[in-house]
Design a protein around this motif. Sequence first.
Motif, PDB file in Angstrom:
ATOM      1  N   THR A 110       0.672  -1.314  -0.205  1.00  0.00           N
ATOM      2  CA  THR A 110      -0.054   0.052  -0.182  1.00  0.00           C
ATOM      3  C   THR A 110       0.931   1.146   0.115  1.00  0.00           C
ATOM      4  O   THR A 110       0.668   2.405  -0.380  1.00  0.00           O
ATOM      5  CB  THR A 110      -1.062  -0.053   1.169  1.00  0.00           C
ATOM      6  OG1 THR A 110      -0.335   0.297   2.304  1.00  0.00           O
ATOM      7  CG2 THR A 110      -1.635  -1.392   1.469  1.00  0.00           C
ATOM      8  N   VAL A 111       2.116   1.278   0.540  1.00  0.00           N
ATOM      9  CA  VAL A 111       3.034   2.244   0.593  1.00  0.00           C
ATOM     10  C   VAL A 111       3.663   2.382  -0.962  1.00  0.00           C
ATOM     11  O   VAL A 111       3.679   3.747  -1.380  1.00  0.00           O
ATOM     12  CB  VAL A 111       4.076   2.047   1.623  1.00  0.00           C
ATOM     13  CG1 VAL A 111       5.358   3.251   1.284  1.00  0.00           C
ATOM     14  CG2 VAL A 111       3.803   2.022   3.051  1.00  0.00           C
ATOM     15  N   ARG A 160      -6.078   2.538  -2.715  1.00  0.00           N
ATOM     16  CA  ARG A 160      -5.044   3.272  -1.689  1.00  0.00           C
ATOM     17  C   ARG A 160      -5.973   3.735  -0.595  1.00  0.00           C
ATOM     18  O   ARG A 160      -5.723   3.630   0.787  1.00  0.00           O
ATOM     19  CB  ARG A 160      -4.287   4.236  -2.192  1.00  0.00           C
ATOM     20  CG  ARG A 160      -3.134   4.791  -1.160  1.00  0.00           C
ATOM     21  CD  ARG A 160      -2.199   5.867  -2.001  1.00  0.00           C
ATOM     22  NE  ARG A 160      -1.484   6.571  -0.879  1.00  0.00           N
ATOM     23  CZ  ARG A 160      -0.301   6.247  -0.362  1.00  0.00           C
ATOM     24  NH1 ARG A 160      -0.046   4.976  -0.795  1.00  0.00           N
ATOM     25  NH2 ARG A 160       0.149   6.779   0.536  1.00  0.00           N
ATOM     26  N   ALA A 196      -4.467   4.173   7.002  1.00  0.00           N
ATOM     27  CA  ALA A 196      -3.141   5.192   6.996  1.00  0.00           C
ATOM     28  C   ALA A 196      -1.974   4.630   7.766  1.00  0.00           C
ATOM     29  O   ALA A 196      -0.976   4.906   7.304  1.00  0.00           O
ATOM     30  CB  ALA A 196      -3.816   6.655   7.687  1.00  0.00           C
ATOM     31  N   LEU A 229       6.228   7.439   3.082  1.00  0.00           N
ATOM     32  CA  LEU A 229       6.199   6.845   4.325  1.00  0.00           C
ATOM     33  C   LEU A 229       6.701   7.337   5.469  1.00  0.00           C
ATOM     34  O   LEU A 229       7.952   7.849   5.160  1.00  0.00           O
ATOM     35  CB  LEU A 229       6.668   5.188   4.152  1.00  0.00           C
ATOM     36  CG  LEU A 229       6.942   4.389   5.428  1.00  0.00           C
ATOM     37  CD1 LEU A 229       5.480   3.890   5.883  1.00  0.00           C
ATOM     38  CD2 LEU A 229       7.603   3.172   5.004  1.00  0.00           C
ATOM     39  N   LYS A 289       1.805   7.314   4.572  1.00  0.00           N
ATOM     40  CA  LYS A 289       1.451   6.382   5.053  1.00  0.00           C
ATOM     41  C   LYS A 289       2.328   6.236   6.575  1.00  0.00           C
ATOM     42  O   LYS A 289       3.284   6.801   6.309  1.00  0.00           O
ATOM     43  CB  LYS A 289       1.803   4.890   4.346  1.00  0.00           C
ATOM     44  CG  LYS A 289       0.829   4.520   3.304  1.00  0.00           C
ATOM     45  CD  LYS A 289      -0.504   3.977   3.799  1.00  0.00           C
ATOM     46  CE  LYS A 289      -1.440   3.472   3.001  1.00  0.00           C
ATOM     47  NZ  LYS A 289      -2.640   3.080   3.505  1.00  0.00           N
TER      48      LYS A 289
END
Length: 344
Positions: free
Chosen positions: A59-60, A76, A81, A137, A167
Amino acid sequence: MATIEHLTQRTPQVSVDELLDGFYPSHRFGSVSFESYRPDPHQPSQAAAVKALRHFATTVNAPKPSGLRKLFGSKRQESRAGIYLDGGFGVGKTHLLASLWHASSGRKAFGTFVEYTNLVGALSFRKTVDALSGYQLVCIDEFELDDPGDTVLMSRLMRELADAGVKLAATSNTLPGSLGEGRFAAVDFQREIQVLADQFDTVRIDGEDYRHRGLPEAPPPLTEQQVRHRVRSYDDGFTVAEDSFADLIKHLSGVHPSRYRQLIDGVDVVAWHNVATITEQAVALRFVVLADRLYDKDVPILASGAPLSELFTQEMMGGGYMKKYYRAVSRLTALARQAEEPIT
């Protein structure tokens, strides 16, 4: 003979880019990966944590939504989160957090809770948000709840970064024995970050808390003559930072903690003369940051004076910031023991 320098003569000037460039895993975790993590077969939550973090990494690495995708939603946006690693000391939370950082693409930051609060102090809150909002991230190791102001600050920072599509990943850090497990539980984390709580997936990592036995015994301090002899016994190619402890303490008050990483840059060994118990809280908290940066870089310590186990007062060791001081003493003790071994 080694090159002898003095931290008290260093006043690093660090740009915003240089500060941000310092947010990466220490060399202790410089090459770790999910593959190098060895889950305990008797603790299935460890393997499950690896699986969860591998998925979170995907997802990152997904591109941030823009245009119509941002307006109407995307896969996404459906993902959480953040991810929070909940477990005791010694179960590999930092290893896994660093592995996530290594497995993630794009701009990314890895630092401790204290490093992020220091970054805000150096840049201002808004400039920190602006700087980190373009990251994919942000990893926060050793999330702490001992200072309400800092907790609110970090909660606000994380909320704004999450709103920007960043993220987030975090681990906890508390004293052995706290809440019976040497950690603060997920419910405490969720309560303190309030608005963000429902945006975090909590991953529990079980395992033996290898630090439950308390602080290791600090080695006896060296004599002044022994410190001087050891400093001058290192070969060419080593850089030793030799300082009076009192002078160093005074100097640290004039160097922002966000620059302590650069303060010790290139130093192989530190030597402190006449260590004494620190009695002021603000001074002690600054020194904790220096201890963390020395530990990050594996810098051995030679010291005379008071034992490192007496670096902080008994009131500090039992007060609201006790986990910071316990961690600092534990790390400084390890570095002092490391100085007893030949450096190669």
